[in-house]
Design an enzyme around this catalytic site. Structure first.
Site, PDB file in Angstrom:
ATOM      1  CG  ASP A 116      -6.497 -13.123   4.350  1.00  0.00           C
ATOM      2  OD1 ASP A 116      -6.362 -13.597   5.381  1.00  0.00           O
ATOM      3  OD2 ASP A 116      -7.577 -12.136   3.899  1.00  0.00           O
TER       4      ASP A 116
ATOM      5  CG  HIS B 277     -14.251 -11.430   8.550  1.00  0.00           C
ATOM      6  ND1 HIS B 277     -14.662 -12.083   7.255  1.00  0.00           N
ATOM      7  CD2 HIS B 277     -13.639 -10.202   7.991  1.00  0.00           C
ATOM      8  CE1 HIS B 277     -14.172 -11.205   6.247  1.00  0.00           C
ATOM      9  NE2 HIS B 277     -13.478 -10.391   6.598  1.00  0.00           N
TER      10      HIS B 277
ATOM     11  CE  LYS C  84      -8.584  -7.809  -6.138  1.00  0.00           C
ATOM     12  NZ  LYS C  84      -9.253  -6.520  -6.813  1.00  0.00           N
ATOM     13  CB  SER C  85      -2.915  -7.790  -7.668  1.00  0.00           C
ATOM     14  OG  SER C  85      -2.875  -7.540  -9.244  1.00  0.00           O
ATOM     15  CB  VAL C  86      -6.985 -10.741 -10.528  1.00  0.00           C
ATOM     16  CG1 VAL C  86      -7.695 -10.978  -9.414  1.00  0.00           C
ATOM     17  CG2 VAL C  86      -7.529  -9.511 -11.181  1.00  0.00           C
TER      18      VAL C  86
ATOM     19  CG  ASN D  10       1.631  -6.524  -5.280  1.00  0.00           C
ATOM     20  OD1 ASN D  10       2.230  -5.351  -5.697  1.00  0.00           O
ATOM     21  ND2 ASN D  10       0.509  -6.673  -5.313  1.00  0.00           N
TER      22      ASN D  10
ATOM     23  CE1 TYR E 116     -13.300 -11.284   2.486  1.00  0.00           C
ATOM     24  CE2 TYR E 116     -11.202 -12.367   1.889  1.00  0.00           C
ATOM     25  CZ  TYR E 116     -11.803 -11.577   2.616  1.00  0.00           C
ATOM     26  OH  TYR E 116     -11.082 -10.657   3.466  1.00  0.00           O
TER      27      TYR E 116
ATOM     28  CB  ILE F 209      -2.670 -10.364   2.805  1.00  0.00           C
ATOM     29  CG1 ILE F 209      -3.580  -9.417   3.902  1.00  0.00           C
ATOM     30  CG2 ILE F 209      -2.083 -11.334   3.485  1.00  0.00           C
ATOM     31  CD1 ILE F 209      -4.824 -10.255   4.492  1.00  0.00           C
TER      32      ILE F 209
ATOM     33  NE  ARG G  64      -1.594  -2.903 -10.829  1.00  0.00           N
ATOM     34  CZ  ARG G  64      -2.766  -2.202 -11.045  1.00  0.00           C
ATOM     35  NH1 ARG G  64      -3.814  -2.961 -10.540  1.00  0.00           N
ATOM     36  NH2 ARG G  64      -2.805  -1.186 -11.609  1.00  0.00           N
TER      37      ARG G  64
ATOM     38  CG  LEU H 134      -0.802  -2.536  -1.839  1.00  0.00           C
ATOM     39  CD1 LEU H 134      -0.916  -2.935  -3.451  1.00  0.00           C
ATOM     40  CD2 LEU H 134       0.560  -1.749  -1.662  1.00  0.00           C
TER      41      LEU H 134
ATOM     42  CE  LYS I  99      -9.690 -12.377   6.639  1.00  0.00           C
ATOM     43  NZ  LYS I  99      -9.700 -12.701   5.212  1.00  0.00           N
TER      44      LYS I  99
END
Ligand code: NAD
Length: 274
Positions: free
Chosen positions: A32, A95, A217-219, A227, A37, A215, A223, A177, A62
């Site tokens: 996503d 969006h 998010k983590s980098v 997830n 972004y 959806i 994690r 989260l 979006k």
């Protein structure tokens, strides 16, 4: 549409390709992103090099608020497709409704044309309320496939979820989260201990069990992997009842009625863009 995907909001362009590749290696197939972004090209680089067939991926982007309006949609989607390096997106979303400019109906009609042309396999909206959805239904001929909305244990949007269910609209949870806030709650921590899972896995399993697409998010590779590792256990009816009781009606993001009219209080980056 996969029930779990990777979100890349606020992921820097130079971190995005690695995060997406990690996610794809962990089994994610849904990503996503959004024009806002600033990392569609980095998502595109991952799509190009991952070795997974395009038809096995589910790519969402979006349309940003300033691109709403009959004549702006087509150039905007073309820019997104070029950055992503794809011929079509699997899901294209408006969006925010931006009621102050009142262009979301004509924008949706332009989305219907993109769908007919095959540039977007599915079209949907984000941050739409029941009145916004009712207006689209009354004034256009297509019901959105998806509404991507803020949704986490502290902000459960029961009425909107029921409306979606009644009209076959997929509920997609952003900030699933609660941007991390939901993970510290004692009820979540206790359930995590009882199930031998992490707090994030408890919250994500809750989304799956109540029928949401989520959806997170983590980098961080560990994690990202954690997830999506939520399909080997189940929450009980009692667990779900405990989690339902955590709804305090508290947003982590802005009220959709306000976005586009004044600073949102959501993040510096969005505030500067509005
Ligand atoms: P989120 O709820 O996914 O939380 C992300 C944060 O939680 C991370 O920064 C990290 O600190 C933490 N986290 C993630 N996994 C964790 C784990 N396993 N353990 C501990 N902490 C963990 O919030 P988000 O990034 O705001 O939302 C997710 C995605 O939703 C975005 O990336 C974006 O794709 C989408 N989104 C859409 C909109 C919209 O208007 N449509 C708005 C916001 C976000």
């Amino acid at each position: 549409m996969p029930q779990l995907g990777l979100g890349v909001f606020q992921v820097a362009e130079d971190e995005t390709t690695a995060a997406v590749l990690t996610a794809l290696a962990c089994g994610y197939r849904s990503i996503d992103t959004a024009a806002l972004y600033g990392n569609e090209a980095a998502v595109g680089a991952a799509i190009k090099t991952c070795g997974i067939l395009r038809e096995d991926l589910f790519v969402t982007t979006k349309l940003w608020n300033s691109d709403q309006g009959t004549d702006k949609v087509r150039p905007a989607v073309e820019r997104s497709l070029a950055k992503l390096g794809v011929d079509y997106v699997d899901l294209y979303l408006i969006h925010w409704p931006v009621p102050s400019t009142d262009r979301y109906v004509e924008t949706w009609q332009a989305f219907e044309r993109l769908s007919a042309e095959g540039l977007a396999r599915a079209i949907g909206v984000s941050n739409f309320t029941i009145p916004h959805l009712r207006r689209l239904m009354a004034e256009t001929s297509t019901v959105p496939s998806v509404n991507q909305i803020e949704l986490h244990p502290g902000f459960q949007q029961q009425d909107l979820r029921e409306f979606h269910a009644a009209h076959d609209i997929v509920t997609e949870a952003w900030s699933p989260l609660g941007q991390g806030a939901a993970l510290a709650h004692p009820v979540v921590r206790d359930l995590a201990q009882r199930h031998g899972k992490t707090p994030a896995q408890i919250v994500l399993r809750w989304h799956i069990d109540i029928g949401n697409v989520a959806i997170p998010k983590s980098v961080t590779p560990s994690r990202i992997s954690e997830n999506i590792d939520v399909f080997d256990f189940e929450l009980t009816t009692e667990d779900l009842r405990l989690l339902e009781a955590l709804d305090t009606g508290t947003r982590v993001g802005p009220d959709p009625e306000a976005v586009g009219t004044r600073p949102s209080g959501f993040s510096t980056r969005i505030d500067q863009t509005l």
